[in-house]
Design an enzyme around this catalytic site. Structure first.
Site, short mmCIF file in Angstrom:
data_model
loop_
_atom_site.label_atom_id
_atom_site.label_comp_id
_atom_site.label_asym_id
_atom_site.label_seq_id
_atom_site.Cartn_x
_atom_site.Cartn_y
_atom_site.Cartn_z
N SER A 82 40.28 -7.87 -23.46
CA SER A 82 39.07 -8.39 -22.81
C SER A 82 39.38 -8.78 -21.38
CB SER A 82 38.56 -9.63 -23.55
OG SER A 82 37.47 -10.22 -22.83
N TYR A 86 39.32 -17.75 -27.18
CA TYR A 86 39.15 -16.30 -27.31
C TYR A 86 40.01 -15.57 -26.29
CZ TYR A 86 36.90 -11.71 -27.19
OH TYR A 86 36.65 -10.36 -27.22
#
Length: 254
Positions: free
Chosen positions: A145, A158
């Site tokens: 990500s 995350y």
């Protein structure tokens, strides 16, 4: 139908929606037999039906990857059987995203997110990559990500898991590459299922980027096809940014 993955088999986790579904559909469109994995049998059947309606090949293999090594080995075994005895490509896509701040993240959430986002792909790769090597080679594609490298005020938990995945990508490339298994990762930017997400709150995250918009799952899937194919035969241990320039360039409006 193209044939860049003709004769290949692929296991895609988290393949019943969004990026995972797009990857599964793109792989099938390129000739692969795809094991669509996820928790929902209904959504899995929908993806399989959509693939078959376009002339592709897919099977659904249900799995709830809780981070346990046993669950990962079970999925690897069942997917291998469903795919006719081998897995040529593994896409570690399944993940969860809690967007809370650090002080509002409890220990239970912390453990769950690391279990799904880090432990599950770790043990699934451990179950699949050695078999790929024994069979003569293969490819592993991990999903990272953009917020693993560009800090934002929300989602520290995350982003740290995706940083771990990107680190594992490089380590696995060194570990499995000499045995014929290429390991790479994709780092998506802000992605929504709809091509036009200009009215979505997340669209603000892409302001000031060269693309100036959110990405689509299909755009991530194109990168996955490349990394899984022979076109990337000399590519090992990279994190391919498919993020509209979010982490590499800034556009200053006049």
């Amino acid at each position: 139908m193209s044939t860049r993955l003709a004769g290949r088999t692929a296991l895609v986790t988290g393949a019943t929606s969004n990026i995972g579904r797009a990857v599964a559909e793109a792989f099938a469109a390129e000739g692969a037999l795809v094991a669509v994995s996820g928790r929902s049998a209904a959504r899995g059947a929908e993806v399989v039906d959509a693939v078959r309606a376009r002339g592709g090949r897919a099977v659904f293999v249900r799995a709830d990857l809780d981070g346990g090594a046993a669950a990962a080995r079970d999925l690897a075994d069942r997917a291998t059987r469903a795919l006719g005895g081998r897995i040529d490509v593994l896409v570690n896509n399944a993940g969860v995203y809690p967007g809370d701040t650090t002080d509002r993240t409890d220990e239970e959430t912390f453990d769950r997110v690391y279990a799904v986002n880090v432990k599950a792909p770790f043990f699934l790769t451990a179950a699949v990559a050695p078999a790929m090597a024994e069979a003569g080679g293969g490819a592993v594609v991990n999903l990272g990500s953009w917020i693993a490298r560009l800090g934002v005020p929300m989602g520290a938990l995350y982003s740290s898991t995706k940083g771990a995945v990107e680190t594992l990508t490089r380590a696995w490339a060194a570990e499995f590459g000499p045995r014929g298994v290429r390991v790479n990762a994709i780092s998506p930017g802000v992605v929504l299922p709809l091509a036009d997400g200009s009215g979505h709150p997340a669209a603000a995250m892409m302001r000031g980027t060269p693309a100036g918009r959110m990405g689509t799952p299909a755009e991530i899937a194109h990168a996955a096809v490349y990394l899984a194919s022979d076109e990337a035969s000399f590519v090992h241990g990279i994190v391919l940014d498919v993020d509209g320039g979010r982490t590499t360039a800034a556009v200053v409006a006049a």
